[in-house]
Design an enzyme around this catalytic site. Structure first.
Site, mmCIF file in Angstrom:
data_model
loop_
_atom_site.group_PDB
_atom_site.id
_atom_site.type_symbol
_atom_site.label_atom_id
_atom_site.label_comp_id
_atom_site.label_asym_id
_atom_site.label_seq_id
_atom_site.Cartn_x
_atom_site.Cartn_y
_atom_site.Cartn_z
ATOM 1 N N HIS A 160 0.954 -1.288 0.068
ATOM 2 C CA HIS A 160 -0.027 -0.054 0.155
ATOM 3 C C HIS A 160 0.846 1.265 -0.081
ATOM 4 O O HIS A 160 0.452 2.172 0.684
ATOM 5 C CB HIS A 160 -0.913 0.041 1.183
ATOM 6 C CG HIS A 160 -1.646 -1.271 1.549
ATOM 7 N ND1 HIS A 160 -2.989 -1.572 0.909
ATOM 8 C CD2 HIS A 160 -1.227 -2.691 2.136
ATOM 9 C CE1 HIS A 160 -3.381 -2.599 1.306
ATOM 10 N NE2 HIS A 160 -2.170 -3.390 2.073
ATOM 11 N N SER A 282 11.827 22.818 -16.565
ATOM 12 C CA SER A 282 10.724 23.639 -16.767
ATOM 13 C C SER A 282 10.944 24.898 -17.272
ATOM 14 O O SER A 282 12.308 25.431 -17.278
ATOM 15 C CB SER A 282 10.251 23.779 -15.458
ATOM 16 O OG SER A 282 9.464 24.949 -15.230
ATOM 17 N N LYS A 288 13.871 22.805 -11.854
ATOM 18 C CA LYS A 288 13.370 21.457 -12.290
ATOM 19 C C LYS A 288 14.020 20.459 -12.873
ATOM 20 O O LYS A 288 14.862 20.820 -13.741
ATOM 21 C CB LYS A 288 12.125 21.643 -12.851
ATOM 22 C CG LYS A 288 10.884 22.394 -12.001
ATOM 23 C CD LYS A 288 10.333 21.536 -10.886
ATOM 24 C CE LYS A 288 8.942 21.205 -11.455
ATOM 25 N NZ LYS A 288 8.441 20.195 -10.652
ATOM 26 N N GLU A 295 7.016 9.293 -16.878
ATOM 27 C CA GLU A 295 5.700 9.454 -16.938
ATOM 28 C C GLU A 295 5.063 9.209 -18.507
ATOM 29 O O GLU A 295 3.947 8.607 -18.268
ATOM 30 C CB GLU A 295 5.416 11.013 -16.679
ATOM 31 C CG GLU A 295 5.884 11.545 -15.272
ATOM 32 C CD GLU A 295 5.795 13.118 -15.408
ATOM 33 O OE1 GLU A 295 5.019 13.757 -15.927
ATOM 34 O OE2 GLU A 295 7.117 13.189 -14.572
ATOM 35 N N GLN A 327 -8.296 -4.360 -41.791
ATOM 36 C CA GLN A 327 -7.310 -3.111 -42.150
ATOM 37 C C GLN A 327 -7.086 -2.222 -40.854
ATOM 38 O O GLN A 327 -6.059 -1.761 -40.653
ATOM 39 C CB GLN A 327 -8.058 -2.212 -43.445
ATOM 40 C CG GLN A 327 -7.039 -1.209 -43.687
ATOM 41 C CD GLN A 327 -7.545 -0.477 -45.040
ATOM 42 O OE1 GLN A 327 -7.600 -0.921 -46.273
ATOM 43 N NE2 GLN A 327 -8.189 0.765 -44.731
ATOM 44 N N LYS A 330 -4.364 -2.984 -38.344
ATOM 45 C CA LYS A 330 -3.016 -2.559 -38.790
ATOM 46 C C LYS A 330 -2.183 -1.628 -37.981
ATOM 47 O O LYS A 330 -1.238 -1.810 -37.470
ATOM 48 C CB LYS A 330 -2.842 -2.299 -40.245
ATOM 49 C CG LYS A 330 -1.557 -2.212 -40.885
ATOM 50 C CD LYS A 330 -1.526 -1.775 -42.408
ATOM 51 C CE LYS A 330 -2.364 -2.471 -43.141
ATOM 52 N NZ LYS A 330 -2.530 -2.099 -44.440
HETATM 53 N N1 ARG Z 1 -5.430 -2.569 -47.331
HETATM 54 C C1 ARG Z 1 -6.206 -3.767 -47.087
HETATM 55 C C2 ARG Z 1 -5.998 -4.492 -45.751
HETATM 56 O O1 ARG Z 1 -5.217 -3.923 -44.972
HETATM 57 C C3 ARG Z 1 -5.479 -4.618 -47.919
HETATM 58 C C4 ARG Z 1 -6.504 -5.917 -48.529
HETATM 59 C C5 ARG Z 1 -7.487 -5.601 -49.305
HETATM 60 N N2 ARG Z 1 -8.415 -6.677 -49.694
HETATM 61 C C6 ARG Z 1 -9.316 -6.604 -50.224
HETATM 62 N N3 ARG Z 1 -10.274 -7.753 -50.258
HETATM 63 N N4 ARG Z 1 -10.015 -5.525 -50.054
HETATM 64 O O2 ARG Z 1 -6.903 -5.445 -45.394
#
Ligand code: ARG
Length: 464
Positions: A160, A282, A288, A295, A327, A330
């Site tokens: 704690h 700062s 500082k 952080e 997509q 990603k």
């Molecule tokens: N930019 C697309 C993705 O990241 C690529 C694949 C596109 N495929 C499709 N069937 N539209 O998924």
């Protein structure tokens, strides 16, 4: 409505912009993987004993030479992905066709962007993960070293955040190291899951051509192909979530380490000192030296956790097969990998430069820190523990200050301050480092063989 002509036909401008999203920028980071995946694909196509051949040996060599050229152009910042390309896959096909004419139009035989993007992401993650695993183990080894140097430096153990029992700097630092060691186990689990090749799955339903998916997997240095072609395409997203889950664990370890350092380097504690050049100042308060890095590690842990949640959110309830929703997994993957790696690297600098202050550490030992030890001493003399507890509690004011060094020297069982098992920890971390460097060497050797140049340097070989 204006329409934009793309490799795959005309598309309404607004629809194109919306569906492409951030891909032109994000996909630039996949350029290397996309070229490598394409090189493996054409090498496999050229190896098929078909009449007429889909691609002849010399044609394969020209395509691979052009891919190396695109890789070099990419490193020089000379490749752009346009909105009408949509993504890196069609940008590379456009560039190949510009360089090679009709031959460039053959490379997409027996694949789809669905398996292509999946293989790109797995190659990207493979490269990023072995580098990350190596750096996590390096950070953990720095912590073990810090623990070794301060193995018998007493530090108040807290629960704690309140003073609890005698602990040590060695105990604290090697706990952080073991935390990271366990994170590498999860990262390696994610690595293994990721280490299977989806290429050749095409849209997720295979192709009516006798392609050799084992060969493609081998050429790319994957452990094996993903077996089922539908699974190969729809495992996208789940692999990302598994990787991000391991990244979150790693960030959690860093964030606890960061938070402890923030607290214990406050002037009021002064246990640790972070050198000035690793702090920030700062604009108004000249005195500082703020721990901004720590952080931000804390805040970025929250961001990586959100990236994991974002991927799970996209995935949940998706039907089978490819869906464009994928997509959106990603950016979280790429960002999560980048943020975690940068955080690990900066924490290694901090830990490498960290100083402890023995006097400040000893000043934290007020007599009540020894209360539990006193009760346990009475129990060792024969008093039932609960009675000893009550006795000490009733006489807290009479507790004599004990010697913190003696107190930690008496904790000799496994994992306690006087028996930290640092050699074993070091041994396990060396094994992790060996795994990461073997994985990297294997991958780079496979890519080098495939491209006919040294990789990642891209030196030697010929370019068309
Ligand atoms: N930019 C697309 C993705 O990241 C690529 C694949 C596109 N495929 C499709 N069937 N539209 O998924």
């Amino acid at each position: 409505m204006t329409k934009r002509n793309t490799l795959v036909g005309e598309i309404d401008e607004a629809v194109l912009a919306y569906t492409v999203g951030d891909d032109p920028a994000l996909d630039l980071r996949l350029l290397e993987a996309d070229c490598i995946g394409t090189a493996a694909h054409v090498t496999m196509l050229a190896s098929l004993p078909l009449d007429p051949p889909l691609l002849r040996g010399p044609e394969r060599d020209r395509v691979v030479g052009a891919l190396v050229g695109i890789l070099r152009a990419g490193r020089a910042g000379k490749v752009t992905i346009t909105a009408s390309d949509q993504d890196v896959h069609m940008a590379v096909e456009r560039l190949l066709t510009a360089r090679l004419g009709a031959l460039g139009k053959r490379v997409h035989t027996a694949r789809s962007r669905n398996d292509q993007v999946a293989v790109d992401l797995r190659l990207f993650a493979k490269d990023a993960l072995h580098a990350l695993i190596a750096d996590v183990s390096a950070l953990a080894r720095r912590l073990v070293l810090f623990a070794r140097r301060h193995a018998d430096w007493p530090m108040v153990g807290r629960t704690h955040l309140q003073p609890g029992m005698p602990g040590s700097v060695g105990l604290w630092a090697s706990a952080c190291a073991e935390d990271l060691l366990e994170d590498t186990a999860l990262l390696r689990g994610a690595y293994a899951l990721n280490d299977r090749c989806p290429l050749g799955a095409a849209a997720g339903y295979g192709v009516p051509l006798p392609i050799d998916r084992r060969l493609t997997a081998r050429l790319l240095g994957f452990a094996e192909p993903v077996t089922n072609v539908l699974h190969a395409v729809q495992s996208r997203g789940k692999v990302e979530a598994a990787i991000l889950a391991a990244l979150v664990q790693t960030m959690l370890s860093l964030s606890r380490l960061a938070e402890d350092l923030i607290i214990f380097s406050m002037p009021e504690f002064g246990y640790f000192r972070i050198p000035g050049q690793l702090c920030t100042g700062s604009s108004i308060m000249p005195q500082k030296r703020n721990p901004d890095v720590l952080e931000l590690v804390r805040a970025r842990c929250a961001r990586v956790a959100a990236q994991h949640a974002a991927v799970v959110g996209v995935m949940h309830g998706l039907p089978g097969g490819y869906n464009r929703d994928l997509q959106e997994t990603k950016a979280p993957l790429l960002e999560g990998l980048r943020t975690t790696h940068a955080s690990v690297a900066v924490m290694a600098r901090l830990v490498g430069a960290l100083k402890a202050d023995r006097r400040a550490l000893l000043a934290g030992f007020r007599p009540e820190v020894f209360a539990a030890d006193r009760a346990l001493a009475l129990a060792a003399e024969g008093m039932p523990f609960r009675d000893a507890y009550r006795h000490v509690r009733a006489h807290l004011d009479d507790l004599a200050a004990a010697d913190p060094e003696e107190a930690i020297a008496r904790k000799t069982h496994l994992g306690a301050p006087a028996c930290l098992g640092l050699d074993e920890l070091d041994g396990r971390l060396r094994e992790v480092k060996g795994f990461a460097s073997r994985a990297r060497r294997r991958y780079y050797a496979a890519v080098g063989r495939l491209l006919g140049v040294k990789y990642p340097a891209l030196t030697g070989g010929s370019e068309s």
